[in-house]
Design a protein around this motif. Structure first.
Motif, mmCIF file in Angstrom:
data_model
loop_
_atom_site.group_PDB
_atom_site.id
_atom_site.type_symbol
_atom_site.label_atom_id
_atom_site.label_comp_id
_atom_site.label_asym_id
_atom_site.label_seq_id
_atom_site.Cartn_x
_atom_site.Cartn_y
_atom_site.Cartn_z
ATOM 1 N N GLY A 275 0.773 -1.230 0.000
ATOM 2 C CA GLY A 275 0.000 0.000 0.000
ATOM 3 C C GLY A 275 0.806 1.283 0.000
ATOM 4 N N PHE A 276 2.107 1.201 -0.272
ATOM 5 C CA PHE A 276 2.932 2.409 -0.285
ATOM 6 C C PHE A 276 3.074 2.924 -1.723
ATOM 7 N N ASP A 277 1.966 3.437 -2.249
ATOM 8 C CA ASP A 277 1.935 3.865 -3.641
ATOM 9 C C ASP A 277 2.841 5.061 -3.897
ATOM 10 N N TRP A 278 2.933 5.980 -2.949
ATOM 11 C CA TRP A 278 3.750 7.170 -3.167
ATOM 12 C C TRP A 278 5.208 6.767 -3.373
ATOM 13 N N GLU A 279 5.735 5.920 -2.511
ATOM 14 C CA GLU A 279 7.124 5.482 -2.635
ATOM 15 C C GLU A 279 7.335 4.690 -3.922
ATOM 16 N N ALA A 280 6.358 3.858 -4.269
ATOM 17 C CA ALA A 280 6.451 3.106 -5.523
ATOM 18 C C ALA A 280 6.492 4.059 -6.705
ATOM 19 N N ASP A 281 5.648 5.084 -6.667
ATOM 20 C CA ASP A 281 5.622 6.049 -7.765
ATOM 21 C C ASP A 281 6.935 6.818 -7.862
ATOM 22 N N ASP A 282 7.490 7.214 -6.713
ATOM 23 C CA ASP A 282 8.762 7.939 -6.740
ATOM 24 C C ASP A 282 9.861 7.101 -7.374
ATOM 25 N N PHE A 283 9.934 5.809 -7.028
ATOM 26 C CA PHE A 283 10.950 4.956 -7.625
ATOM 27 C C PHE A 283 10.661 4.738 -9.111
ATOM 28 N N PHE A 284 9.381 4.598 -9.445
ATOM 29 C CA PHE A 284 9.014 4.460 -10.850
ATOM 30 C C PHE A 284 9.514 5.654 -11.655
ATOM 31 N N TRP A 285 9.310 6.863 -11.131
ATOM 32 C CA TRP A 285 9.711 8.044 -11.899
ATOM 33 C C TRP A 285 11.225 8.228 -11.900
#
Length: 639
Positions: free
Chosen positions: A314-324
């Protein structure tokens, strides 16, 4: 004298703490490792991949920072404050008890009048305060407390020169010739300087408190214990609030998931979103050996596992940061590298630090990592699967990203027939590694699915034909006569990377070749149930010596056994591997199966990602959700 269980050679009792006994601190810009003695033995400034100022874990004379009782070195107990990255160490002496708390301080976002020079991701409500804070409280009796701070700049090469500031005995400034970095030590104890060390000693009685704060930027340190305590509480609450955002199952293994999530967050470089492989360099895979590498960089192949783990919890923000972060480095043009610096640096030249003796005389000590220039064909599969997972989580495909993805798919198509150095970055001759071919298939397969999402049917069809060609080639050349997938074409050797076959959907877990491969690895590539990457005698990895079992591979085996329906065996193995966690719930890269000793760089992001994968597999299998699957099977679950 004790016996090294890997080599059978007698060795003196080591002056170095066991790797698993270190505590890990982070403010998401830099990290610190604290030994049980209360000595900070690894600390790099101003960011995680910078030269060290404390490096006693690689050479006992390379700098440290101890706070604790004067007469003992072994604490009574250590723990993290629940749900935090705040370390608490309890000391019982003959005369009393004290409690020491250590942390890298987090605080409110402080760039109000100027833009940050480092952040490329969207600012949050919090930021690193650039303070290493240590507090001590006497809870009963009386205890003589000492502080000893001896920075050695530039990986132990340059000693500090201390001077007082206008705060008299309560603040010292450490400088070194040729170094732009300055350290400021602030305390309510009285400092003295002995050559390259700043020292303090005081007798604490019940109810007494003291603090010391090491800072390296212009931000103000705390000047009183009350100020220090307020910052400690703010930091603890920050970590607890962050953890509360996660989605953790109500299960006895929840604590392993929570500590893994906190560790992954701590290994994230917040300004860019990069996830580093580990906090350290050159902790050995074999004590006294030469398998010593710098892991303070971001590996592209970690991206798939990171997004799986972070989205699952559920840590979408951290996942998104690594994705970008991955999107940024992929968008810059040129061929995608295996790894990058934490701000996207492409050149990570490897060099040897001859001045350092190494952990337990394990030389060479390396900084930088020449693997950045290796050809590893699995990288395109990791990137495409990352983008595929991200796209599925958002039900859209950013048009900015499509040209980047298309370039990576075409690179996989261009190179999939060529040999490479494989997922384990062997330094021998390139080979036709089966797992690399499979990850090229992943790249083209995911590309075809994404092209279909964009309604580009002709491109999707062309890529699907190539994916089918790669699939057929692997099944024809990467399977032995007994029906088991092999490490490389033309060989019968096993490799733990083949456990990824059911996890990436190359074949369904019901396929006999998948089942036989998983069971062959479980039976033939293990030592006391723990999994080796490969057998060094069967693999030209360009190195000498032995290595321990790779913990990530043992967790992969848990997931793969669950996939093929071997639930009892999977749970039993998972329980065993979880039992090897450090006293603070952390994992290095390897485990010596004979002694249980952790080896390699620490803590290891890849291991904690695999732990999340394995534990969620077990929990969901037990609860009967998704037929035992942790998430969608990309080979059978369409967009």
């Amino acid at each position: 004298m004790t016996v090294n269980p890997l080599t059978g050679v007698l060795r003196d009792c080591s002056p170095f703490p066991p790797i698993a006994d270190y505590a890990f601190l982070s403010d998401c810009e830099t990290t610190a490792l604290v030994a049980p003695s209360g000595n900070v033995e690894w600390f790099c400034l101003p960011r995680i991949d910078s030269p060290s100022v404390f490096a006693a874990m690689l050479d006992r004379d390379a700098g440290g920072f101890r706070l604790g009782p004067a007469d003992i070195r072994v604490p009574s107990a250590r723990r993290y404050l629940p749900g935090t990255m705040v370390l608490e160490t309890s000391w019982g002496t003959a005369t009393g008890w004290i409690v020491v708390r250590d942390l890298l301080v987090m605080g409110p976002w402080h760039h109000h009048d100027e833009l940050s020079h480092t952040h490329r991701r969207a600012p949050t409500d919090y930021d690193a305060s650039h303070v290493l804070l240590r507090t001590v409280r006497c809870v009963s009796g009386e205890v003589q407390v000492t502080m000893d701070c001896e920075p050695m700049f530039g990986y132990g090469r340059t000693p500090a020169q201390w001077s007082y500031t206008d705060r008299g005995y309560h603040q010292g400034l450490a400088r070194a010739e040729g170094e732009s970095l300055e350290l400021r030590l602030t305390t309510d104890m009285r400092l003295g300087f002995e050559a390259t060390r700043a020292t303090a000693r005081t007798l604490l009685k019940e109810g007494d408190t003291r603090f010391c704060a090491l800072t390296w930027t212009v931000h103000e340190p705390p000047y009183t214990f009350d100020e220090a305590y307020d910052r400690l509480v703010w930091t603890a609450h920050h970590w607890q609030h962050w953890l509360a955002r996660g989605d953790f199952p109500d299960h006895p293994w929840r604590s392993f998931l929570e500590r893994s999530a906190l560790t992954l967050k701590g290994l994230t470089f917040a300004p860019s979103g990069a996830l580093v492989a580990a906090a350290t360099t050159s902790l050995p895979e074999t004590p006294g050996g030469d398998r010593n590498w710098d892991y303070r960089y971001s590996w592209i192949r970690d991206s798939t596992f990171a997004l799986w783990g972070l989205y699952t919890l559920g840590f979408d923000w951290e996942a998104d940061d690594f994705f970008w972060f991955i999107a940024d480095v992929a968008e810059r043009g040129g061929e995608l590298q295996v790894m990058y610096g934490v701000d996207g640096e492409r050149v990570l030249e490897e060099r040897v630090l001859d001045d350092l003796t190494g952990y337990e005389n394990s030389r060479p000590v390396r900084v930088g990592n020449d693997a950045y220039s290796h050809r590893q064909n699995d990288v395109w599969g990791a990137v495409l699967d990352s983008f595929y997972i991200h796209t599925r989580s958002r039900d859209r495909l950013d048009e900015r990203i499509w040209p980047v993805l298309r370039r990576q798919v075409e690179a996989a198509i261009k190179y999939w027939r060529e040999p490479d150095r494989g997922i384990w970055e062997v330094r021998g001759e390139p080979q036709h590694f089966t797992s690399s071919k499979i990850m090229c298939w992943v790249a083209v397969d995911r590309g075809a699915r994404l092209a279909r999402l964009r309604l580009d049917t002709s491109l999707a069809a062309r890529w699907r034909r190539v994916a089918d060609e790669i699939h057929a080639d692997v099944c024809a050349n990467g399977v032995s006569e007994r029906g088991v997938f092999t490490q490389r074409y033309g060989s019968d050797a096993l490799d733990a990377s083949l456990l990824l076959i059911p996890l990436v959907g190359f074949l369904p877990p019901t396929d006999p070749r998948v089942r036989d491969t998983v069971l062959a690895i479980a039976d033939e590539l293990t030592v006391d149930d723990l999994v080796l990457r490969y057998l060094p005698k069967e693999t030209d990895d360009g190195l000498t010596g032995e290595e321990g079992t790779f913990t990530i591979c043992s967790f992969w085996l848990v997931s793969a056994l669950t996939e093929i329906g071997e639930h009892f065996r999977a749970r039993r193995l998972c329980e065993k591997v979880l039992s090897f966690a450090s006293p603070l719930g952390l994992y290095a890269e390897e485990i010596d199966p004979l002694s249980g000793r952790q080896l390699g760089n620490f803590p290891q992001a890849f291991t904690h990602l695999a732990l999340i994968n394995a534990v969620i597999h077990i929990i969901r299998a037990e609860r009967g959700r998704f037929g035992g699957r942790t998430w969608r099977n990309p080979a059978t679950d369409p967009l």
